[in-house]
Design a protein around this motif. Sequence first.
Motif, PDB file in Angstrom:
ATOM      1  N   LEU A 289      27.093  27.588  90.960  1.00 35.51           N
ATOM      2  CA  LEU A 289      27.374  26.699  89.903  1.00 35.51           C
ATOM      3  C   LEU A 289      27.339  25.150  89.925  1.00 35.51           C
ATOM      4  O   LEU A 289      25.975  24.594  89.539  1.00 35.51           O
ATOM      5  CB  LEU A 289      27.776  26.683  88.177  1.00 35.51           C
ATOM      6  N   ASP A 290      28.247  24.981  90.681  1.00 35.18           N
ATOM      7  CA  ASP A 290      28.439  23.142  90.465  1.00 35.18           C
ATOM      8  C   ASP A 290      27.598  22.637  91.629  1.00 35.18           C
ATOM      9  O   ASP A 290      26.748  21.581  91.405  1.00 35.18           O
ATOM     10  CB  ASP A 290      29.702  23.505  91.766  1.00 35.18           C
TER      11      ASP A 290
ATOM     12  N   GLY B 100      31.224  42.556  83.542  1.00 38.83           N
ATOM     13  CA  GLY B 100      30.658  42.683  82.494  1.00 38.83           C
ATOM     14  C   GLY B 100      29.342  42.823  81.941  1.00 38.83           C
ATOM     15  O   GLY B 100      28.640  43.069  80.666  1.00 38.83           O
ATOM     16  N   SER B 101      28.804  42.002  83.092  1.00 42.54           N
ATOM     17  CA  SER B 101      27.216  41.909  82.743  1.00 42.54           C
ATOM     18  C   SER B 101      25.899  42.566  83.076  1.00 42.54           C
ATOM     19  O   SER B 101      26.832  43.013  83.321  1.00 42.54           O
ATOM     20  CB  SER B 101      27.317  40.125  83.065  1.00 42.54           C
TER      21      SER B 101
ATOM     22  N   LYS C  16      26.638  33.160  88.321  1.00 49.77           N
ATOM     23  CA  LYS C  16      28.148  34.420  88.721  1.00 49.77           C
ATOM     24  C   LYS C  16      28.930  33.541  88.462  1.00 49.77           C
ATOM     25  O   LYS C  16      29.570  33.001  89.520  1.00 49.77           O
ATOM     26  CB  LYS C  16      27.615  35.015  89.256  1.00 49.77           C
ATOM     27  N   VAL C  17      29.584  33.999  87.624  1.00 45.58           N
ATOM     28  CA  VAL C  17      31.144  32.719  87.508  1.00 45.58           C
ATOM     29  C   VAL C  17      31.787  33.919  87.347  1.00 45.58           C
ATOM     30  O   VAL C  17      31.876  34.887  86.215  1.00 45.58           O
ATOM     31  CB  VAL C  17      31.501  31.955  86.594  1.00 45.58           C
TER      32      VAL C  17
ATOM     33  N   HIS D 161      16.857  24.704  83.532  1.00 43.22           N
ATOM     34  CA  HIS D 161      17.405  24.792  84.495  1.00 43.22           C
ATOM     35  C   HIS D 161      18.232  25.815  85.330  1.00 43.22           C
ATOM     36  O   HIS D 161      18.453  25.486  86.028  1.00 43.22           O
ATOM     37  CB  HIS D 161      17.798  23.013  84.587  1.00 43.22           C
ATOM     38  N   GLY D 162      18.590  26.527  84.352  1.00 40.31           N
ATOM     39  CA  GLY D 162      19.598  27.860  85.158  1.00 40.31           C
ATOM     40  C   GLY D 162      20.228  28.672  83.775  1.00 40.31           C
ATOM     41  O   GLY D 162      20.348  28.052  82.713  1.00 40.31           O
ATOM     42  N   ILE D 163      20.247  29.903  84.959  1.00 37.98           N
ATOM     43  CA  ILE D 163      21.140  31.010  83.448  1.00 37.98           C
ATOM     44  C   ILE D 163      22.648  31.200  84.235  1.00 37.98           C
ATOM     45  O   ILE D 163      22.795  31.080  85.180  1.00 37.98           O
ATOM     46  CB  ILE D 163      20.508  32.298  83.088  1.00 37.98           C
ATOM     47  N   ILE D 164      24.039  31.161  83.301  1.00 40.32           N
ATOM     48  CA  ILE D 164      24.626  31.653  84.006  1.00 40.32           C
ATOM     49  C   ILE D 164      25.474  33.079  83.316  1.00 40.32           C
ATOM     50  O   ILE D 164      25.389  33.124  82.354  1.00 40.32           O
ATOM     51  CB  ILE D 164      26.325  30.137  83.644  1.00 40.32           C
TER      52      ILE D 164
END
Length: 247
Positions: free
Chosen positions: A83-84, A132-133, A155-156, A124-127
């Motif tokens: 993500l960063d 649980g997702s 993924k976080v 620009h992106g999906i997090i």
Amino acid sequence: MEQTTTIFGIRAIIEAIESNSTIDKVYLQKGLRGDLYFELEKLIKKNKISTSLVPVEKLNRLSKHNNHQGAVAKISPIKFYELDELIEQTLNADTTPLFILLDQLSDVRNFGAIIRTAECTGAHGIIIQKSGSAPVNAETIKTSAGAAFKVPICKVDHIKDAIFQFQAADIKLVAATEKTEESIYDVALNQPIAIVMGSEHKGVSNSVLKMVDYKAKLPLLGEIQSLNVSVACGAFLYETVRQRIKQ
């Protein structure tokens, strides 16, 4: 289309995790014991991998009756992004950031539909959260019409981790929720934003709602007081597009 890979056997799964393969989910036989199993269990917890305890009959089906030793894993067919790095890349581009955070969304068809609309609207992106997702599997990719290969997915460990990163980058959080009087049409979406969509049954969690910059809802004029999450996400994304084209 690239399909989700299934691997089986405790040692094989341990090696896959240690080699940094993207494990979507591990299915473990109920009552499994032994040193190798405990080693696998430790790795699963350390890497926050989603797991299910299942009867041996399910493992037999998943592994097509191969010698699974009580463990079967699904490896994601796509590469996940950091993500960063994705935020930095987007901020350096000549574009207004648009991201989507999915707070515990679990249905793969809804996930696939959101990915497809995200691609069509230039997100620009999906997090998503590691545990649980909904997984990125063959059904997700099929529902996305292949967009899962085009839209970066991150993924976080927890959705709040992503919120902190967006706040540090001055990207505003807009939560889709009925727990507000604010209409989506009154929120400025032509600034750098991340849209937060909740789970199918509970919506955006209260702890996340306390952290966002804006809460907004869609007008519901009929008798049914809720929309499918992928439909609602599409409405939010296209209102964003409308405001940005209007500039």
